[in-house]
Design an enzyme around this catalytic site. Structure first.
Site, PDB file in Angstrom:
ATOM      1  N   HIS A   1      -1.741 -56.617  90.521  1.00 44.24           N
ATOM      2  CA  HIS A   1      -2.815 -57.575  90.469  1.00 44.24           C
ATOM      3  C   HIS A   1      -2.411 -58.818  90.950  1.00 44.24           C
ATOM      4  O   HIS A   1      -1.414 -59.575  90.609  1.00 44.24           O
ATOM      5  CB  HIS A   1      -2.918 -57.615  88.893  1.00 44.24           C
ATOM      6  CG  HIS A   1      -3.211 -56.319  88.223  1.00 44.24           C
ATOM      7  ND1 HIS A   1      -4.529 -55.583  88.176  1.00 44.24           N
ATOM      8  CD2 HIS A   1      -2.531 -55.690  87.303  1.00 44.24           C
ATOM      9  CE1 HIS A   1      -4.303 -54.473  87.653  1.00 44.24           C
ATOM     10  NE2 HIS A   1      -3.103 -54.507  87.049  1.00 44.24           N
TER      11      HIS A   1
ATOM     12  N   ASN B   1      -9.827 -53.526  82.635  1.00 42.77           N
ATOM     13  CA  ASN B   1      -9.081 -54.336  81.193  1.00 42.77           C
ATOM     14  C   ASN B   1      -8.752 -55.659  81.902  1.00 42.77           C
ATOM     15  O   ASN B   1      -8.709 -56.728  81.229  1.00 42.77           O
ATOM     16  CB  ASN B   1      -8.308 -53.641  80.807  1.00 42.77           C
ATOM     17  CG  ASN B   1      -8.631 -52.514  80.353  1.00 42.77           C
ATOM     18  OD1 ASN B   1      -9.568 -52.368  79.154  1.00 42.77           O
ATOM     19  ND2 ASN B   1      -8.296 -51.273  80.746  1.00 42.77           N
TER      20      ASN B   1
ATOM     21  N   ALA C   1      -1.770 -55.344  80.729  1.00 42.06           N
ATOM     22  CA  ALA C   1      -1.141 -55.127  82.105  1.00 42.06           C
ATOM     23  C   ALA C   1      -0.535 -56.422  83.030  1.00 42.06           C
ATOM     24  O   ALA C   1      -0.112 -56.206  84.019  1.00 42.06           O
ATOM     25  CB  ALA C   1      -1.693 -54.403  82.924  1.00 42.06           C
TER      26      ALA C   1
HETATM   27  N1  LIG Z   1      -5.480 -54.303  78.425  1.00 39.59           N
HETATM   28  C1  LIG Z   1      -4.706 -53.751  79.535  1.00 39.59           C
HETATM   29  O1  LIG Z   1      -4.224 -54.394  80.394  1.00 39.59           O
HETATM   30  C2  LIG Z   1      -4.838 -51.949  79.642  1.00 39.59           C
HETATM   31  C3  LIG Z   1      -3.982 -51.486  80.438  1.00 39.59           C
HETATM   32  C4  LIG Z   1      -4.053 -50.315  80.693  1.00 39.59           C
HETATM   33  C5  LIG Z   1      -4.765 -49.457  79.785  1.00 39.59           C
HETATM   34  N2  LIG Z   1      -5.939 -49.972  79.041  1.00 39.59           N
HETATM   35  C6  LIG Z   1      -6.640 -49.511  77.954  1.00 39.59           C
HETATM   36  O2  LIG Z   1      -5.999 -48.712  76.772  1.00 39.59           O
HETATM   37  C7  LIG Z   1      -6.732 -47.525  76.675  1.00 39.59           C
HETATM   38  C8  LIG Z   1      -5.620 -46.480  76.043  1.00 39.59           C
HETATM   39  O3  LIG Z   1      -5.141 -46.195  77.342  1.00 39.59           O
HETATM   40  P1  LIG Z   1      -4.094 -44.892  77.868  1.00 39.59           P
HETATM   41  O4  LIG Z   1      -3.581 -44.942  79.257  1.00 39.59           O
HETATM   42  O5  LIG Z   1      -3.131 -44.788  76.416  1.00 39.59           O
HETATM   43  O6  LIG Z   1      -5.341 -43.710  77.723  1.00 39.59           O
HETATM   44  P2  LIG Z   1      -5.143 -42.298  77.302  1.00 39.59           P
HETATM   45  O7  LIG Z   1      -6.213 -41.549  78.076  1.00 39.59           O
HETATM   46  O8  LIG Z   1      -3.714 -41.755  77.845  1.00 39.59           O
HETATM   47  O9  LIG Z   1      -5.241 -41.844  75.790  1.00 39.59           O
HETATM   48  C9  LIG Z   1      -6.226 -42.565  75.078  1.00 39.59           C
HETATM   49  C10 LIG Z   1      -6.031 -41.739  73.897  1.00 39.59           C
HETATM   50  O10 LIG Z   1      -6.882 -42.184  72.970  1.00 39.59           O
HETATM   51  C11 LIG Z   1      -7.813 -41.312  72.110  1.00 39.59           C
HETATM   52  N3  LIG Z   1      -9.371 -41.528  72.110  1.00 39.59           N
HETATM   53  C12 LIG Z   1     -10.045 -41.874  73.200  1.00 39.59           C
HETATM   54  N4  LIG Z   1     -11.547 -42.298  72.652  1.00 39.59           N
HETATM   55  C13 LIG Z   1     -11.233 -42.250  71.171  1.00 39.59           C
HETATM   56  C14 LIG Z   1     -12.014 -42.312  70.358  1.00 39.59           C
HETATM   57  N5  LIG Z   1     -13.309 -42.785  70.453  1.00 39.59           N
HETATM   58  N6  LIG Z   1     -11.678 -42.363  68.992  1.00 39.59           N
HETATM   59  C15 LIG Z   1     -10.262 -41.882  68.762  1.00 39.59           C
HETATM   60  N7  LIG Z   1      -9.680 -41.617  69.830  1.00 39.59           N
HETATM   61  C16 LIG Z   1      -9.957 -41.867  70.974  1.00 39.59           C
HETATM   62  C17 LIG Z   1      -7.859 -39.911  73.321  1.00 39.59           C
HETATM   63  O11 LIG Z   1      -7.994 -38.798  72.624  1.00 39.59           O
HETATM   64  C18 LIG Z   1      -6.280 -40.177  73.687  1.00 39.59           C
HETATM   65  O12 LIG Z   1      -5.554 -39.547  72.819  1.00 39.59           O
HETATM   66  C19 LIG Z   1      -7.750 -47.453  77.429  1.00 39.59           C
HETATM   67  O13 LIG Z   1      -8.979 -47.712  77.130  1.00 39.59           O
HETATM   68  C20 LIG Z   1      -7.366 -48.335  78.662  1.00 39.59           C
HETATM   69  O14 LIG Z   1      -8.331 -48.541  79.369  1.00 39.59           O
HETATM   70  C21 LIG Z   1      -5.794 -51.403  78.759  1.00 39.59           C
END
Ligand SMILES: NC(=O)c1ccc[n+]([C@@H]2O[C@H](COP(=O)([O-])OP(=O)(O)OC[C@H]3O[C@@H](n4cnc5c(N)ncnc54)[C@H](O)[C@@H]3O)[C@@H](O)[C@H]2O)c1
Length: 263
Positions: free
Chosen positions: A214, A184, A114
């Protein structure tokens, strides 16, 4: 030949990445989509299920959760596949970070997610004195079931007329305890700097905020750098910025050999 990838996690980010990669089939082939049902639902043991799920993948694109990085990251890297991580909060655990970043034979890539500016922070890491991160989000984007009751009712009840409310000021470790899904960006800054202890985090719940902002200030012995990144949330998940999926796609294309490459 196109690079074979597996998507681990099919929520807001996974779906958006999948949609974008469909426009780049000459560079990237999505071999499989793996969500909980695939890894946890079958009769196989966990290691076999993971092996089948990532078979033939040059790169596994993690967009699931910190728990998924903990459970499957070491196995993916150990198998020789590379791993691109969105859930950077998992790497605040130094043992897991050591394993993913150094053990191999697969390589672990960290998504810029992000924010931006991580190349500059990495380049100046040896001279950094302090990094401050102030994240301003809509209250609903901060709500999660694990919050203590007083914070949950504060966030649920915040209205525009109340104005913004600081809900955290502390270290990355403090932020993980209260807002694990919002860590994150703080983790990315700490990883780029090579030291989580250099990062101070402030989180503000702002009932008038339509974007997630941010504000990042980096104080080094050789210069001062400031970034402000203001993102619209992903319509499928208000806790996630829409930029994150774009950053992941950009990273995947870069790994597939598409330039231009800024290094
Ligand atoms: N790096 C960054 O800047 C940043 C920014 C936003 C989100 N993220 C991270 O990215 C990840 C995904 O975000 P999102 O908005 O798509 O979330 P989301 O909740 O919309 O989707 C997550 C998906 O992953 C699946 N999942 C979760 N744990 C699992 C596991 N142990 N095994 C298999 N599948 C699993 C869930 O069933 C769901 O379909 C989160 O951890 C979030 O914190 C990172």
């Amino acid at each position: 030949m196109a690079m074979g990838v597996v998507l681990l996690g099919y929520g807001a980010i996974g779906r958006a990445v999948h949609r974008s990669l469909a426009e780049h089939q000459e560079d990237v082939e999505v071999l499989r989509i793996v969500d909980r049902a695939v890894l946890e639902g079958g009769a196989q043991n966990a290691a076999t299920a993971l092996g089948d799920a990532i078979a033939g993948a040059q790169l596994v694109i993690e967009c699931a959760s910190p728990a998924a990085v903990r459970s499957y990251g070491p196995g993916i890297i150990g198998s020789g596949s590379h791993l691109l991580v969105a859930s950077l909060g998992a790497l605040v655990d130094p043992q897991l970070a050591q394993c993913l970043l150094h053990d191999g034979p697969g390589r672990c890539y960290l998504s810029t997610g992000a924010i931006g500016g991580l190349d500059l922070i990495r380049a100046t890491a040896a001279t950094i004195e302090q990094i401050t991160l102030c994240t301003r989000k809509a209250p609903l984007a901060l709500l999660h079931p694990g919050l203590p009751e007083h914070l949950r009712s504060l966030l649920a009840g915040l209205r525009p007329e109340h104005g913004p409310e600081q809900v955290l000021s502390g270290s990355v470790a403090d932020a993980i305890k209260l807002f694990p899904s919002n860590i994150n960006v703080a983790a990315a800054l700490g990883l780029a700097a090579g030291n989580m202890a250099l990062v101070r985090v402030q989180i503000i719940a702002d009932p008038t905020a339509r974007r997630t902002t941010h504000s990042i200030n980096v104080q080094t012995s050789s210069g001062k750098y400031s970034f402000e990144i203001s993102n619209l949330p992903d319509p499928a998940n208000p806790a996630t910025s829409a930029l994150t999926a774009r950053s992941m796609v950009s990273g995947v294309l870069r790994l597939a050999g598409r330039g231009p490459h800024f290094i």
